[in-house]
Design a protein around this motif. Structure first.
Motif, PDB file in Angstrom:
ATOM      1  N   LEU A  72      15.686 -51.524  10.142  1.00  0.00           N
ATOM      2  CA  LEU A  72      16.725 -51.762   9.136  1.00  0.00           C
ATOM      3  C   LEU A  72      16.790 -53.244   8.769  1.00  0.00           C
ATOM      4  N   ARG A  73      16.711 -54.088   9.798  1.00  0.00           N
ATOM      5  CA  ARG A  73      16.762 -55.526   9.582  1.00  0.00           C
ATOM      6  C   ARG A  73      15.601 -55.972   8.695  1.00  0.00           C
ATOM      7  N   TYR A  74      14.417 -55.443   9.005  1.00  0.00           N
ATOM      8  CA  TYR A  74      13.230 -55.770   8.220  1.00  0.00           C
ATOM      9  C   TYR A  74      13.391 -55.296   6.782  1.00  0.00           C
ATOM     10  N   THR A  75      13.914 -54.065   6.617  1.00  0.00           N
ATOM     11  CA  THR A  75      14.090 -53.505   5.274  1.00  0.00           C
ATOM     12  C   THR A  75      15.049 -54.357   4.446  1.00  0.00           C
ATOM     13  N   VAL A  76      16.198 -54.700   5.020  1.00  0.00           N
ATOM     14  CA  VAL A  76      17.184 -55.490   4.288  1.00  0.00           C
ATOM     15  C   VAL A  76      16.586 -56.840   3.881  1.00  0.00           C
ATOM     16  N   LEU A  77      15.903 -57.495   4.819  1.00  0.00           N
ATOM     17  CA  LEU A  77      15.350 -58.812   4.504  1.00  0.00           C
ATOM     18  C   LEU A  77      14.220 -58.736   3.477  1.00  0.00           C
ATOM     19  N   THR A  78      13.397 -57.658   3.540  1.00  0.00           N
ATOM     20  CA  THR A  78      12.363 -57.554   2.511  1.00  0.00           C
ATOM     21  C   THR A  78      13.003 -57.332   1.146  1.00  0.00           C
ATOM     22  N   GLY A 158       8.992 -64.213  15.286  1.00  0.00           N
ATOM     23  CA  GLY A 158       8.136 -63.043  15.075  1.00  0.00           C
ATOM     24  C   GLY A 158       8.498 -62.341  13.775  1.00  0.00           C
ATOM     25  N   LEU A 159       9.805 -62.287  13.502  1.00  0.00           N
ATOM     26  CA  LEU A 159      10.283 -61.672  12.266  1.00  0.00           C
ATOM     27  C   LEU A 159       9.809 -62.482  11.061  1.00  0.00           C
ATOM     28  N   VAL A 160       9.811 -63.805  11.196  1.00  0.00           N
ATOM     29  CA  VAL A 160       9.306 -64.666  10.123  1.00  0.00           C
ATOM     30  C   VAL A 160       7.858 -64.303   9.802  1.00  0.00           C
ATOM     31  N   ALA A 161       7.060 -64.093  10.842  1.00  0.00           N
ATOM     32  CA  ALA A 161       5.652 -63.744  10.631  1.00  0.00           C
ATOM     33  C   ALA A 161       5.528 -62.406   9.905  1.00  0.00           C
ATOM     34  N   ILE A 165       3.987 -61.664   6.024  1.00  0.00           N
ATOM     35  CA  ILE A 165       2.990 -60.673   5.607  1.00  0.00           C
ATOM     36  C   ILE A 165       3.531 -59.848   4.441  1.00  0.00           C
ATOM     37  N   ALA A 166       4.773 -59.392   4.560  1.00  0.00           N
ATOM     38  CA  ALA A 166       5.361 -58.557   3.505  1.00  0.00           C
ATOM     39  C   ALA A 166       5.404 -59.314   2.188  1.00  0.00           C
ATOM     40  N   LEU A 167       5.814 -60.574   2.258  1.00  0.00           N
ATOM     41  CA  LEU A 167       5.942 -61.381   1.057  1.00  0.00           C
ATOM     42  C   LEU A 167       4.587 -61.591   0.400  1.00  0.00           C
ATOM     43  N   TRP A 168       3.619 -61.935   1.248  1.00  0.00           N
ATOM     44  CA  TRP A 168       2.260 -62.172   0.759  1.00  0.00           C
ATOM     45  C   TRP A 168       1.694 -60.923   0.107  1.00  0.00           C
ATOM     46  N   GLY A 227       9.997 -50.202   3.773  1.00  0.00           N
ATOM     47  CA  GLY A 227      10.503 -51.031   4.864  1.00  0.00           C
ATOM     48  C   GLY A 227      10.799 -50.210   6.108  1.00  0.00           C
ATOM     49  N   LEU A 228      11.432 -49.066   5.922  1.00  0.00           N
ATOM     50  CA  LEU A 228      11.794 -48.251   7.085  1.00  0.00           C
ATOM     51  C   LEU A 228      10.588 -47.589   7.728  1.00  0.00           C
ATOM     52  N   SER A 229       9.539 -47.366   6.925  1.00  0.00           N
ATOM     53  CA  SER A 229       8.375 -46.706   7.514  1.00  0.00           C
ATOM     54  C   SER A 229       7.290 -47.721   7.890  1.00  0.00           C
ATOM     55  N   MET A 230       7.628 -49.002   7.892  1.00  0.00           N
ATOM     56  CA  MET A 230       6.640 -50.028   8.238  1.00  0.00           C
ATOM     57  C   MET A 230       6.147 -49.840   9.670  1.00  0.00           C
ATOM     58  N   PHE A 231       4.836 -49.952   9.854  1.00  0.00           N
ATOM     59  CA  PHE A 231       4.273 -49.777  11.188  1.00  0.00           C
ATOM     60  C   PHE A 231       3.015 -50.621  11.350  1.00  0.00           C
ATOM     61  N   LEU A 232       2.090 -50.471  10.404  1.00  0.00           N
ATOM     62  CA  LEU A 232       0.773 -51.072  10.562  1.00  0.00           C
ATOM     63  C   LEU A 232       0.834 -52.593  10.648  1.00  0.00           C
ATOM     64  N   GLU A 233       1.692 -53.217   9.840  1.00  0.00           N
ATOM     65  CA  GLU A 233       1.799 -54.678   9.850  1.00  0.00           C
ATOM     66  C   GLU A 233       2.145 -55.172  11.250  1.00  0.00           C
ATOM     67  N   SER A 234       3.154 -54.542  11.846  1.00  0.00           N
ATOM     68  CA  SER A 234       3.575 -54.946  13.180  1.00  0.00           C
ATOM     69  C   SER A 234       2.499 -54.621  14.213  1.00  0.00           C
ATOM     70  N   PHE A 235       1.876 -53.468  14.066  1.00  0.00           N
ATOM     71  CA  PHE A 235       0.830 -53.032  14.988  1.00  0.00           C
ATOM     72  C   PHE A 235      -0.332 -54.025  15.003  1.00  0.00           C
ATOM     73  N   MET A 236      -0.702 -54.509  13.832  1.00  0.00           N
ATOM     74  CA  MET A 236      -1.822 -55.450  13.755  1.00  0.00           C
ATOM     75  C   MET A 236      -1.404 -56.843  14.198  1.00  0.00           C
ATOM     76  N   LEU A 237      -0.214 -57.249  13.811  1.00  0.00           N
ATOM     77  CA  LEU A 237       0.240 -58.610  14.130  1.00  0.00           C
ATOM     78  C   LEU A 237       0.322 -58.802  15.645  1.00  0.00           C
TER      79      LEU A 237
END
Lengths: 298, 433
Positions: A72-78, A158-161, A165-168, A227-237
């Protein structure tokens, strides 16, 4: 056959049948199976009905709530980053500033990240945010007079990273959506407004924004889902699903950990069902609030 | 028409999965697919396939090994065994993941008890137990993984420390504190992403991570004492966290190679990491037994490990099982385990064969100042089996410690008692206990 194709009553159904079949086979059936599995304990070649036990465990599971909070935090910030910034960029591209050739190059280069693989991007970002003091972000930090920072060890950094990625990755895509919306607005509106003496900013607020409202609604909806279904970005990072203190764990990551890594498919199905409910609840209430359904009914 | 074709494709896609009959290649050999997660294992298995072919010219195998990253391989395997599709004939399963694959009453792996029978008497039983369930063997071990300490003697001499005097954890702590004060550098390692030292010390204290009924009990007095001891060593400066989270990661190899860490307590198979990834330390590293607690119940345990298994749906399962027993349990295989991999083999007879263990040409003997088997000889009678490792819920426990608990204690400074009480509550809920 010819009769069927020319029949006004039956032909439409025939034409949408391929879509319906794919939807049923790859979507409705798996979804139904997930509901069923979420009430079972699934082992190799055996499934036992256990009622709502999986949901009960889920409710009391601290890690699940943490994953949901992270998502949720990631979704709101994106949303905070990925609506205003692309909107401003689209307005800039749509304005009279700059030559057409530079703008074309800009548009193309903004869109390239969306075409690259998240797997490759994730690895590159992991190296950029590495702990070593020669890693790019730590050199930047050093230049700005702080650091070295252990980026992927801390919750906030970590959230900044992840947001980087999302922004880029998505700025270009969202910019394209908004630009397409803006280019569909008749220029007469702007002409009339400028004759009446409205400034560029007022034109943007009173003409552009209301006219691209459907686009904004669409982008917000898919962003909430994304945002809520994000997985791969975190998995790779984090080079896997196990980030320090689960700071990078998302709901889908938790589903993956439970179902695939720990072979508890029943519990993982329950996670999936809950995620579906959360996304539907947010998106449907948003669509109702933004009047999307009403417009269609009218 | 299109629709009909689409529907048919969809149906066939769902209805596959018949077992193929064993198929031989044109030259009479049989192709065996194998998955593993370590490059060095692949080299070893290819060597063992060649030796098998020399000994069995009428029943040759063609081994095709694919190496995947650790997580990817186990996840891919998990999906494949659940669907029963796309499985290899032989697969390496890491010990911390093994319990996932023998859950329930119908494990998707072949019962290898019979294939192991000819070699059983020479093998360390504790290592077979690790990959067994209800009396059936489902995987073959590679090594014992007895804990040893790797000392960077060059660094220690600079600080005036004699590693041979370090016998207990108290000695280890004292030496670490002195080293740290003299040089400002780290001595031992507190790993956050791998859990090895904690089971070792808990075992030495006579504890387990589960109670007698298999219920999780990670806040038992022994486990709390273990983590408190580690925390105390960290606070005193004797052990420190390491880049990459554990000595077995690329970032850590660099740091150790640079002399940033002087004492690594790790299972014996860590020899291969020194030889392969830390060339600058050749000739500077001595192997010694791992420290013990006062009145230790066991001196050491086996740490880590890989069980090689045969999926039950493999059309070549009989041949695969036979070859695998040869490749992992036979005396010649155990000699190769030392020569190629540098691991401590599960066939104890090899430990005493000085032609093998003292071979001056061996790359591991060339690299280290002391001989691994001299060290192993000292602990040989004190190797315990840590039962928690074969508990069906070990993967979840291990996972929780590596993501949360160890981070809380070593990185965030939470007290051992508090972090373990929290972990106990989380695990009880997750495991439905």
């Amino acid at each position: 056959m010819k009769q069927l194709l020319y029949s006004k009553r039956l032909a439409p159904y025939l034409f949408i049948l391929p879509f319906l079949v794919t939807l049923a086979v790859f979507w409705i059936v798996p979804l139904g199976r997930s509901f069923v599995m979420s009430t079972q304990e699934v082992l190799y070649g055996q499934a036992t009905f256990i009622g709502l036990d999986n949901y009960e465990r889920l409710w009391r599971d601290r890690i699940f709530w943490q994953a949901l909070y992270n998502s949720l935090r990631y979704t709101v910030l994106t949303l905070v980053l990925l609506i205003p910034i692309p909107l401003a960029l689209a307005a800039l591209i749509n304005s009279n500033i700059g030559s057409a050739r530079i703008k074309a190059f800009f548009k193309a280069s903004m869109f390239v990240p969306a075409l690259t693989s998240v797997v490759v991007a994730g690895i590159v970002f992991r190296l950029i945010f590495a702990e070593s003091d020669v890693a790019i972000m730590n050199q930047v930090a050093d230049f700005l007079g702080f650091g070295p920072v252990r980026w992927l060890r801390g919750d906030a950094t970590g959230l900044v990273a992840l947001l980087a990625i999302a922004l880029w990755r998505w700025t270009g895509v969202n910019t394209m959506y908004f630009l397409a919306g803006m280019q569909a607005i008749p220029t007469e509106y702007y002409e009339a407004a400028s004759i009446d003496g409205a400034s560029k900013v007022r034109q943007f607020i009173h003409i552009t924004i209301p006219n691209i409202r459907p686009t904004i609604v669409y982008v917000v909806t898919i962003s909430v889902y994304g945002g809520l279904s994000m997985f791969l970005e975190s998995f790779m990072l984090y080079a896997g699903n196990n980030s320090p203190n689960n700071q990078g764990l998302t709901v889908v990551g938790y589903l993956y950990r439970k179902g695939i890594e720990e072979n508890d498919l029943g519990f993982a199905s329950a996670v999936g069902v809950v995620l579906l409910a959360v996304i539907m609840a947010i998106n449907i209430s948003y669509l109702v609030a933004s009047g999307t359904f009403k417009k269609e009914a009218a | 028409m299109v629709v009909a074709a689409l529907a048919v494709t969809a149906l066939t896609a769902c209805g596959g999965g018949q077992q193929e009959a064993p198929a031989k290649n044109a030259d009479g050999s049989t192709t065996l697919d194998m998955w593993t997660f370590a490059d060095v294992h692949a080299t070893y298995y290819e060597e063992m396939a060649e030796r098998w072919n020399e000994a069995n010219p009428d029943n040759e195998i063609k081994l095709e090994v694919t190496v995947y990253p650790y997580d990817d391989m186990h996840n891919k395997l998990q999906l494949a065994v659940n669907s029963g599709e796309g499985l290899p004939d032989v697969v390496d399963i890491e010990v911390n993941k093994f319990a996932n694959f023998v859950k329930g009453e119908h494990p998707p792996l072949v019962d290898l008890t019979e294939a192991a029978a000819p070699y059983k008497d020479d093998i360390v039983q504790a290592r077979l137990d690790l990959y067994s369930k209800d009396g059936k063997v489902y995987g073959f071990p590679t090594h014992v993984g007895a804990f040893t300490t790797f000392y960077n003697t060059e660094a220690l001499e600079g600080a005036g420390i004699d590693y041979t005097t370090i016998k207990t954890w108290d000695d280890f702590k004292e030496a670490g504190v002195r080293y740290n004060e003299e040089t400002g550098k780290a001595f031992g390692v507190a790993s956050t992403s791998v859990m090895f030292l904690e089971p070792l010390i808990t075992a030495q204290l006579g504890g387990q991570f589960f109670d007698a009924d298999g219920n999780v009990q990670v806040n038992s007095p022994e486990v709390v004492e273990t983590l408190a001891m580690m925390k105390d060593m960290q606070d005193a400066g004797a052990i420190s966290t390491i880049p990459g989270g554990s000595p077995d990661s690329e970032e850590a190899y660099g740091a150790i190679n640079d002399g940033d860490y002087a004492a690594i307590v790790y299972p014996a198979w860590y020899t291969s990491r020194f030889v392969d990834y830390m060339p600058d330390l050749a000739g500077k590293v001595a192997i010694a037994p791992a420290p013990v607690t006062d009145d230790a119940v066991v001196q050491t345990i086996g740490g880590g490990g890989t069980g090689a298994s045969v999926p039950a749906v493999s059309p070549n399962k009989d041949l695969a099982a036979e070859w695998l027993a040869f490749a992992k349990l036979s005396p010649e295989a155990n000699v190769a385990v030392w020569q190629v991999l540098g691991f401590d083999p599960v066939n104890m007879a090899v430990w005493e064969d000085e032609d093998v263990t003292k071979d001056p040409e061996n790359k591991f003997n060339e690299y280290f100042q002391t001989n691994l088997f001299d060290v192993l000889g000292e602990v040989k009678d004190g190797i315990g089996h840590f039962e928690s490792f074969s508990d069906p819920n070990w993967p979840t426990v291990d996972d929780t410690f590596r993501t949360v608990t160890l981070n809380e204690i070593y990185e965030n400074g939470t007290s051992a008692q508090e972090a373990l009480d929290q972990t106990q509550a989380d695990l009880q809920n997750q495991l439905g206990q």
